[in-house]
Design an enzyme around this catalytic site. Structure first.
Site, PDB file in Angstrom:
ATOM      1  CG  ASP A 119     -13.628  26.583  91.823  1.00 32.15           C
ATOM      2  OD1 ASP A 119     -14.378  27.487  91.425  1.00 32.15           O
ATOM      3  OD2 ASP A 119     -12.398  26.685  91.821  1.00 32.15           O
ATOM      4  CE1 TYR A 121      -6.504  25.763  86.153  1.00 35.93           C
ATOM      5  CE2 TYR A 121      -6.378  23.615  85.083  1.00 35.93           C
ATOM      6  CZ  TYR A 121      -5.768  24.786  85.510  1.00 35.93           C
ATOM      7  OH  TYR A 121      -4.406  24.964  85.298  1.00 35.93           O
ATOM      8  CG  HIS A 126      -6.517  30.291  85.532  1.00 36.58           C
ATOM      9  ND1 HIS A 126      -5.654  30.952  86.372  1.00 36.58           N
ATOM     10  CD2 HIS A 126      -6.928  29.180  86.214  1.00 36.58           C
ATOM     11  CE1 HIS A 126      -5.549  30.294  87.516  1.00 36.58           C
ATOM     12  NE2 HIS A 126      -6.305  29.207  87.438  1.00 36.58           N
ATOM     13  NE  ARG A 135       1.850  21.057  83.147  1.00 41.94           N
ATOM     14  CZ  ARG A 135       0.821  21.467  83.896  1.00 41.94           C
ATOM     15  NH1 ARG A 135       0.845  21.234  85.202  1.00 41.94           N
ATOM     16  NH2 ARG A 135      -0.203  22.102  83.361  1.00 41.94           N
ATOM     17  CD  GLU A 192      -8.316  30.208  92.239  1.00 42.80           C
ATOM     18  OE1 GLU A 192      -7.240  29.597  92.180  1.00 42.80           O
ATOM     19  OE2 GLU A 192      -9.434  29.661  92.070  1.00 42.80           O
ATOM     20  CD  GLU A 194     -13.264  30.504  90.901  1.00 41.92           C
ATOM     21  OE1 GLU A 194     -14.277  29.780  90.784  1.00 41.92           O
ATOM     22  OE2 GLU A 194     -12.187  30.114  91.401  1.00 41.92           O
ATOM     23  CG  ASP A 226     -11.995  28.765  95.036  1.00 38.18           C
ATOM     24  OD1 ASP A 226     -12.451  28.410  96.132  1.00 38.18           O
ATOM     25  OD2 ASP A 226     -11.279  28.047  94.325  1.00 38.18           O
ATOM     26  NE  ARG A 230      -3.217  30.562  94.060  1.00 39.76           N
ATOM     27  CZ  ARG A 230      -4.215  30.171  93.299  1.00 39.76           C
ATOM     28  NH1 ARG A 230      -4.580  28.893  93.256  1.00 39.76           N
ATOM     29  NH2 ARG A 230      -4.878  31.040  92.572  1.00 39.76           N
ATOM     30  CD  GLN A 233      -4.194  25.295  94.961  1.00 36.22           C
ATOM     31  OE1 GLN A 233      -4.215  26.480  95.286  1.00 36.22           O
ATOM     32  NE2 GLN A 233      -4.568  24.886  93.764  1.00 36.22           N
ATOM     33  CE  LYS A 246      -8.081  26.399  94.890  1.00 35.54           C
ATOM     34  NZ  LYS A 246      -8.215  27.645  94.117  1.00 35.54           N
ATOM     35  CB  THR A 250     -15.792  29.727  98.698  1.00 34.65           C
ATOM     36  OG1 THR A 250     -14.822  28.686  98.563  1.00 34.65           O
ATOM     37  CG2 THR A 250     -16.222  30.195  97.321  1.00 34.65           C
ATOM     38  CB  THR A 337      -8.889  31.659  88.065  1.00 40.00           C
ATOM     39  OG1 THR A 337      -8.659  31.157  89.379  1.00 40.00           O
ATOM     40  CG2 THR A 337      -8.287  33.044  87.949  1.00 40.00           C
ATOM     41  CD  GLU A 351      -3.765  33.487  85.633  1.00 41.24           C
ATOM     42  OE1 GLU A 351      -3.623  33.632  84.408  1.00 41.24           O
ATOM     43  OE2 GLU A 351      -4.875  33.497  86.194  1.00 41.24           O
TER      44      GLU A 351
END
Length: 405
Positions: A119, A121, A126, A135, A192, A194, A226, A230, A233, A246, A250, A337, A351
């Protein structure tokens, strides 16, 4: 040029003769076998073969597409051309029509035996949004993000077909930084949205698959959800990547859309700055103009655009094999995602709710921070077709069940 099938009402169904996606189906008391979607029907390829209407080297009387996928591009093209002939020439109608089965009368199964699952990213929107969430005072992107397609290696044994119940996972989670972690059901269950591609032709160990060889190895595309726990994770991903958050599930769509059906959907991908290293450069337009739609309990909550993906599928495959890791038939590579720049284009609840800070209001007035037991998440996608209409990549769906005690 428009190609018209004699199959009634197939032209505007999303499953017209310019699409012809492959899947695996069964009926009560019968063994699974390979079929192709046309309109509201499944065309039984094993039955066509038994009648001598198509070539079959033990490809289609099977519970997966893997035997056909490994046959390679020449076989894929020849079978597609023959099916198009059979479904457009009235002279073949009498022989073919008895092999059409209403989709409503069959059970659709997982289309492939998954070898490995990776998978990525690869959505800039995203990655940027999640970076801002976690952050807020720093650079949202890690320093490697624009230099290589970031990914993690998933668990092939928990790739399930659309419609499979999703049991809320349990695990360690730390909700308060001043307290010890606790064990229990996931409190931040997410989806997610995808898109994935499926490998057909393998590669030898110690070699790599260049971007220009993508179409020689890849059979087609599926929709992917997916599922993500959270809270599990975030606690476990220090310092390594996703694991239990995860690996519990899936989901993939029932139909595999062949590459040939997506020619009209190919568009240039977004500009990449800095320019990628030579092994990641792509000489053809391999962005895909797919429109995704995400629903919770049959209510649309998001429409992510796939054409904005920063890293393309050929780049993902080239990076996954550049170290000499062999490609295997049935390898599944998911995009990560899919999200756009607008709030209603975000492809996950992380998100959409800013990690649970802001409630998401559904059209019926109900609200969500993360998924609740009983919620059904459905993802759909369409793409431009060769005939000027739109083809449907089908859907991938799953309903959340309570955690097992």
């Amino acid at each position: 040029m428009t190609t018209v099938s004699w199959v009634e009402d197939s032209a505007d169904s999303g499953f017209g003769v310019d699409h012809l996606p492959y899947g695996v189906f069964s009926r009560p008391g019968e063994l699974p076998r390979v079929g192709v979607a046309i309109g509201a029907y499944v065309l039984d390829l094993a039955a066509l073969s038994a009648a001598g209407l198509i070539e079959d080297r033990h490809w289609f009387a099977s519970g997966s597409l893997n035997g056909f996928m490994v046959a390679g591009r020449t076989a894929w093209q020849a079978n597609r051309a023959r099916l198009t002939e059979l479904l457009t020439d009235e002279g073949h109608r009498a022989a073919v029509e008895p092999r059409l089965i209403p989709v409503a009368d069959v059970d659709l199964l997982r289309p492939i035996d998954v070898a490995d699952y990776v998978d990525f990213y690869s959505s800039l929107d995203h990655a940027t949004t999640t970076g801002k969430i976690f952050r807020p005072s720093g650079d949202p992107l890690p320093p490697n993000w624009k230099h290589l397609p970031v990914a993690y290696h998933g668990r092939s044994g928990t790739v399930f077909p659309s419609g499979t119940p999703i049991v809320r996972p349990c695990g360690q989670r730390r909700t308060d930084p001043d307290r010890r972690p606790a064990y229990g059901p996931c409190l931040k269950l997410d989806f997610e949205a995808e898109v994935g591609f499926v490998a057909g032709v393998p590669s030898a160990p110690g070699t790599r698959v260049p971007t220009g060889a993508f179409a020689d190895h890849v059979f087609g595309f599926v929709l992917v959800n997916d599922w993500s726990a959270r809270d599990i994770q975030f606690w476990e991903s220090q310092p390594l990547g996703p694991f239990l958050g995860k690996s519990f599930a899936t989901s993939v769509s029932h139909w595999v859309t062949p590459l040939a059906a997506l020619e009209a959907a190919r568009v240039p991908q977004p500009a990449q700055d800095p320019a990628p290293l030579p092994y990641l450069r792509v000489d053809e337009p391999w962005g895909l103009d797919l429109d995704l739609e995400v629903l919770i309990n049959e209510q649309v909550i998001s429409r992510p655009p796939f054409a904005t993906m920063y890293w393309s599928s050929p780049q993902q495959l080239a990076h996954a094999t550049v170290n000499g890791a062999p490609l295997r038939t049935g390898d599944l590579f998911a995009s990560g995602t899919v999200s756009g720049p607008e709030r209603d284009q975000r492809g996950c609840l992380l998100e959409l709710t800013w990690n649970g800070r802001d409630h998401l209001e559904l059209p019926d007035g109900s609200e969500r921070l993360f998924l609740e037991d009983g919620d059904t998440v459905t993802m759909r996608a369409t793409a431009p077709g060769a005939s000027g209409s739109r083809i449907s990549l089908g859907e991938v769906s799953g309903t959340i069940y309570p955690a097992t005690p």
